[in-house]
Motif scaffolding. Structure first.
Motif, PDB file in Angstrom:
ATOM      1  N   ASP A 208       0.811  -1.214  -0.088  1.00 25.52           N
ATOM      2  CA  ASP A 208       0.107  -0.018   0.005  1.00 25.52           C
ATOM      3  C   ASP A 208       1.024   1.177   0.144  1.00 25.52           C
ATOM      4  O   ASP A 208       1.504   1.680   1.048  1.00 25.52           O
ATOM      5  CB  ASP A 208      -0.942   0.130   1.270  1.00 25.52           C
ATOM      6  CG  ASP A 208      -1.944   1.061   1.070  1.00 25.52           C
ATOM      7  OD1 ASP A 208      -2.012   1.852   0.094  1.00 25.52           O
ATOM      8  OD2 ASP A 208      -2.450   1.550   2.449  1.00 25.52           O
ATOM      9  N   THR A 209       0.966   1.818  -1.247  1.00 24.81           N
ATOM     10  CA  THR A 209       1.932   3.184  -1.331  1.00 24.81           C
ATOM     11  C   THR A 209       1.058   4.066  -1.835  1.00 24.81           C
ATOM     12  O   THR A 209      -0.025   3.948  -2.522  1.00 24.81           O
ATOM     13  CB  THR A 209       2.971   2.698  -1.995  1.00 24.81           C
ATOM     14  OG1 THR A 209       2.799   2.355  -3.470  1.00 24.81           O
ATOM     15  CG2 THR A 209       3.859   1.743  -1.751  1.00 24.81           C
TER      16      THR A 209
ATOM     17  N   SER B 283       5.195   3.972   1.674  1.00 21.40           N
ATOM     18  CA  SER B 283       4.255   3.344   2.058  1.00 21.40           C
ATOM     19  C   SER B 283       3.407   3.991   3.235  1.00 21.40           C
ATOM     20  O   SER B 283       3.753   4.933   3.712  1.00 21.40           O
ATOM     21  CB  SER B 283       5.095   2.154   2.747  1.00 21.40           C
ATOM     22  OG  SER B 283       5.665   2.446   3.992  1.00 21.40           O
ATOM     23  N   ALA B 284       1.999   3.673   3.089  1.00 17.80           N
ATOM     24  CA  ALA B 284       0.941   3.924   4.059  1.00 17.80           C
ATOM     25  C   ALA B 284       1.548   3.855   5.626  1.00 17.80           C
ATOM     26  O   ALA B 284       1.145   4.819   6.370  1.00 17.80           O
ATOM     27  CB  ALA B 284      -0.289   3.574   3.886  1.00 17.80           C
TER      28      ALA B 284
ATOM     29  N   GLY C 264      15.528  -3.327  -5.298  1.00 14.18           N
ATOM     30  CA  GLY C 264      16.131  -3.134  -4.096  1.00 14.18           C
ATOM     31  C   GLY C 264      14.897  -2.910  -3.005  1.00 14.18           C
ATOM     32  O   GLY C 264      13.760  -3.074  -3.205  1.00 14.18           O
ATOM     33  N   THR C 265      15.230  -2.033  -2.033  1.00 13.65           N
ATOM     34  CA  THR C 265      14.330  -1.688  -1.044  1.00 13.65           C
ATOM     35  C   THR C 265      14.461  -0.064  -0.817  1.00 13.65           C
ATOM     36  O   THR C 265      15.375   0.490  -1.282  1.00 13.65           O
ATOM     37  CB  THR C 265      14.553  -2.281   0.421  1.00 13.65           C
ATOM     38  OG1 THR C 265      15.810  -1.916   0.896  1.00 13.65           O
ATOM     39  CG2 THR C 265      14.524  -3.668   0.234  1.00 13.65           C
ATOM     40  N   ALA C 266      13.332   0.501  -0.382  1.00 14.61           N
ATOM     41  CA  ALA C 266      12.969   1.971  -0.316  1.00 14.61           C
ATOM     42  C   ALA C 266      13.916   2.518   0.895  1.00 14.61           C
ATOM     43  O   ALA C 266      13.943   1.713   2.094  1.00 14.61           O
ATOM     44  CB  ALA C 266      11.680   2.315  -0.289  1.00 14.61           C
ATOM     45  N   GLY C 267      14.525   3.530   0.743  1.00 14.55           N
ATOM     46  CA  GLY C 267      15.405   4.183   1.945  1.00 14.55           C
ATOM     47  C   GLY C 267      15.237   5.637   2.077  1.00 14.55           C
ATOM     48  O   GLY C 267      14.110   6.081   1.507  1.00 14.55           O
TER      49      GLY C 267
ATOM     50  N   PRO D  97      11.230   6.130   4.635  1.00  7.69           N
ATOM     51  CA  PRO D  97      11.784   5.510   3.371  1.00  7.69           C
ATOM     52  C   PRO D  97      10.605   5.751   2.260  1.00  7.69           C
ATOM     53  O   PRO D  97       9.520   5.963   2.404  1.00  7.69           O
ATOM     54  CB  PRO D  97      11.519   3.999   3.747  1.00  7.69           C
ATOM     55  CG  PRO D  97      11.342   3.985   5.215  1.00  7.69           C
ATOM     56  CD  PRO D  97      10.901   5.251   5.594  1.00  7.69           C
ATOM     57  N   ARG D  98      11.415   6.057   1.081  1.00 10.75           N
ATOM     58  CA  ARG D  98      10.673   6.317   0.014  1.00 10.75           C
ATOM     59  C   ARG D  98      11.568   6.069  -1.258  1.00 10.75           C
ATOM     60  O   ARG D  98      12.761   5.822  -1.051  1.00 10.75           O
ATOM     61  CB  ARG D  98      10.193   7.740  -0.210  1.00 10.75           C
ATOM     62  CG  ARG D  98      11.270   8.845  -0.018  1.00 10.75           C
ATOM     63  CD  ARG D  98      10.910  10.262  -0.120  1.00 10.75           C
ATOM     64  NE  ARG D  98       9.793  10.362   1.238  1.00 10.75           N
ATOM     65  CZ  ARG D  98       8.957  11.374   1.366  1.00 10.75           C
ATOM     66  NH1 ARG D  98       8.934  12.439   0.257  1.00 10.75           N
ATOM     67  NH2 ARG D  98       8.069  11.206   2.014  1.00 10.75           N
ATOM     68  N   VAL D  99      10.863   5.996  -2.480  1.00 16.48           N
ATOM     69  CA  VAL D  99      11.762   5.723  -3.872  1.00 16.48           C
ATOM     70  C   VAL D  99      11.329   6.608  -4.619  1.00 16.48           C
ATOM     71  O   VAL D  99      10.373   7.030  -4.679  1.00 16.48           O
ATOM     72  CB  VAL D  99      11.213   4.286  -4.197  1.00 16.48           C
ATOM     73  CG1 VAL D  99       9.910   4.224  -4.609  1.00 16.48           C
ATOM     74  CG2 VAL D  99      12.158   3.830  -5.594  1.00 16.48           C
TER      75      VAL D  99
END
Length: 264
Positions: free
Chosen positions: A94-95, A132-133, A194-197, A207-209
């Motif tokens: 959920d973003t 993400s929410a 990858g993962t959001a940071g 964290p966000r992308v």
């Protein structure tokens, strides 16, 4: 007539026949014909009833035929299903878009959502930012299949991964905490990048992308491209620094001044 007279007559006829010049050539030709006939019959396997098949027919019979089902299984598809641009996150996450692509054609309110603060100044966002929410980190995935061309550190965007999709089109994934790919690696749509940071551009916001789509270095609005194929460029955004007129630039400067005053 007596028996001896009959024999004398036959002997006379035979001698007369043997004296003919054509007799021996005729006998020779007859014997030769019989010999050739015997050789041909032997080569044909002794079956005189069935004439030899023409070579063309024999070649046609040697061709292997396949059933319609086999032809269907072995057939190569003429074209594959066209990929459509997807959000660079798993559908199960959920973003929401927290930063939009900056566009001069939008209202001042929307333009404000397209500005990002870096240091003591505001810059126009050339992509979107997703968070993400829940405020937690999440997996970042490939928005379209392609080849990883670069993994680097950017002063503003943090860890960045670039993926090439064609000779002109590429995508960029920034503000990554962990990276799961390497340069030269092929990725399929939906594969983990990858993962959001966090990065300098979004420091303190969790964290966000940061995601961008570029066509020959021209930034496109990702939200307008989600659900569309890469080849569909008829309505692509053509805004760039060189194409902005003085009035639009003035509006942007006024908006940045207002925001900086609010910060003070």
């Amino acid at each position: 007539m007596r028996e001896e007279d009959k024999r004398s007559v036959w002997k006379f006829k035979i001698k007369r026949l043997l004296g003919k010049k054509w007799l021996y050539p005729a006998i020779y030709l007859t014997v030769a014909a019989i010999a050739l006939l015997g050789v041909w019959w032997y080569q044909q396997g002794g079956d005189l009833a069935e004439p030899p098949k023409p070579e063309v027919q024999q070649e046609e019979e040697s061709v292997t035929t396949t059933s319609p089902d086999e032809e269907k299984d072995d057939a190569v598809p003429v074209m594959t299903e066209q990929e459509l641009w997807r959000m660079p996150v798993s559908p199960s996450v959920d973003t929401e878009v927290v930063t939009k692509f900056f566009d001069f054609d939008r209202s001042l309110e929307d333009q404000e959502l397209g500005l990002v603060k870096y240091g003591n100044e505001y810059r126009q966002s050339e992509g979107i930012q997703l968070a993400s929410a829940s405020g937690n980190s999440f997996e970042v995935t490939a928005a379209m299949s392609g080849t990883v061309t670069e993994v680097r550190e950017d002063p503003m965007l943090g860890t960045v991964v670039e993926v090439n999709h064609s000779s002109d089109v590429s995508s960029l994934y920034g503000s990554l905490e962990e990276v799961s790919v390497r340069p030269g690696e092929d990725v399929e749509q939906g594969d983990m990048i990858g993962t959001a940071g966090e990065s300098e551009m979004g420091e303190g916001k969790g964290p966000r992308v940061h995601f961008e789509i570029r066509d020959q270095e021209l930034a496109l609005d990702p939200e307008k491209w989600f659900g569309r194929p890469m080849e569909d460029k008829e309505d692509k955004e053509e805004s760039s620094d060189e194409e902005r007129d003085d009035e639009e630039q003035k509006d942007s400067e006024e908006l940045r001044d207002e925001l900086e005053k609010e910060e003070e």
